[in-house]
Motif scaffolding. Structure first.
Motif, PDB file in Angstrom:
ATOM      1  N   UNK A  52       0.793  -1.222   0.000  1.00 29.56           N
ATOM      2  CA  UNK A  52       0.000   0.000   0.000  1.00 29.56           C
ATOM      3  C   UNK A  52       0.826   1.272   0.000  1.00 29.56           C
ATOM      4  N   UNK A  53       2.002   1.243   0.589  1.00 32.87           N
ATOM      5  CA  UNK A  53       2.782   2.486   0.689  1.00 32.87           C
ATOM      6  C   UNK A  53       4.164   2.418   0.041  1.00 32.87           C
ATOM      7  N   UNK A  54       4.732   1.252  -0.138  1.00 31.63           N
ATOM      8  CA  UNK A  54       6.065   1.135  -0.762  1.00 31.63           C
ATOM      9  C   UNK A  54       5.858   1.121  -2.270  1.00 31.63           C
ATOM     10  N   UNK A  55       6.386   2.085  -2.980  1.00 33.67           N
ATOM     11  CA  UNK A  55       6.071   2.229  -4.401  1.00 33.67           C
ATOM     12  C   UNK A  55       7.245   1.987  -5.350  1.00 33.67           C
ATOM     13  N   UNK A 160      10.213   7.177   0.910  1.00 36.25           N
ATOM     14  CA  UNK A 160       9.427   6.071   1.466  1.00 36.25           C
ATOM     15  C   UNK A 160       8.793   6.434   2.809  1.00 36.25           C
ATOM     16  N   UNK A 161       9.576   6.989   3.710  1.00 35.98           N
ATOM     17  CA  UNK A 161       9.075   7.216   5.072  1.00 35.98           C
ATOM     18  C   UNK A 161       8.270   8.510   5.175  1.00 35.98           C
ATOM     19  N   UNK A 162       8.833   9.633   4.704  1.00 41.53           N
ATOM     20  CA  UNK A 162       8.126  10.915   4.821  1.00 41.53           C
ATOM     21  C   UNK A 162       7.043  11.086   3.763  1.00 41.53           C
ATOM     22  N   UNK A 163       7.316  10.611   2.559  1.00 39.65           N
ATOM     23  CA  UNK A 163       6.387  10.839   1.457  1.00 39.65           C
ATOM     24  C   UNK A 163       5.342   9.760   1.262  1.00 39.65           C
TER      25      UNK A 163
END
Length: 187
Positions: A52-55, A160-163
């Motif tokens: 869902x979040x790692x692109x 990855x972490x902030x965006x």
């Protein structure tokens, strides 16, 4: 013994065709991001199924993209459903859930002689609206890497972490990971 030394010196003096030397280098980098959610929530969202979040992935739409939050666990990608094809991005070499996790592997630099360790430290902090988490990433990289590539690695982790992770958690998308996430809606 004398002739063996001469042969070794001769072998070391010549470089076979197609072989290029590189100078190994090492770099460290760190950053922190505050995420408006409890530490346990952030740790759980940052591990397990991370599609869902790692692109960034090798497949356009990987069947599985996961970080197994156990010592010896994998950060891996399965390219297609019902296939054993994929990539092992890293191994979990340390975990103290929900306070810390350490990954060791090439991550996105597969194919280079790079040793990369990404350490996560999650600290609870009191935010404006209650409980929050300070998510710190420490990177240690060595091998076939230069300052430009080290900067790209740092910028990618910040992405990855902030965006990605921060808006994913703060929008509540981790609660319904299969649903469209409003954090990714264009303004």
């Amino acid at each position: 013994m004398f002739f063996a030394s001469l042969i070794m010196a001769g072998l070391m003096a010549s470089q076979p065709a197609g072989v290029e030397a590189f100078e190994p280098q090492g770099f460290t980098a760190s950053f922190s991001v505050e995420i408006a959610a409890p530490r346990e929530t952030v740790f759980d969202a940052a591990t397990g199924d991370i599609t869902g979040w790692w692109d960034h992935s090798f497949a356009l739409d990987p069947a599985v993209l996961a970080i197994e939050p156990v010592a010896g666990g994998r950060f891996y990608e399965q390219l297609r459903p019902d296939s054993e094809d994929g990539a092992l991005h890293a191994r979990v070499i340390y975990v103290d859930a929900p306070a810390a996790l350490r990954l060791h592997g090439p991550l996105g630099l597969s194919g280079r002689a790079v040793d990369l360790v990404a350490s996560w430290t999650l600290e609870p902090v009191a935010g404006d609206d209650g409980e929050a988490t300070q998510f710190r990433v420490d990177l240690a990289m060595s091998g076939q890497i230069d300052a430009e590539l080290a900067g790209i690695v740092l910028a990618t982790w910040q992405h990855f972490i902030a965006g990605r992770l921060k808006p994913w958690v703060e929008a509540g998308c981790h609660l319904a990971p299969q649903a469209p996430c409003p954090a990714w809606d264009e303004p």
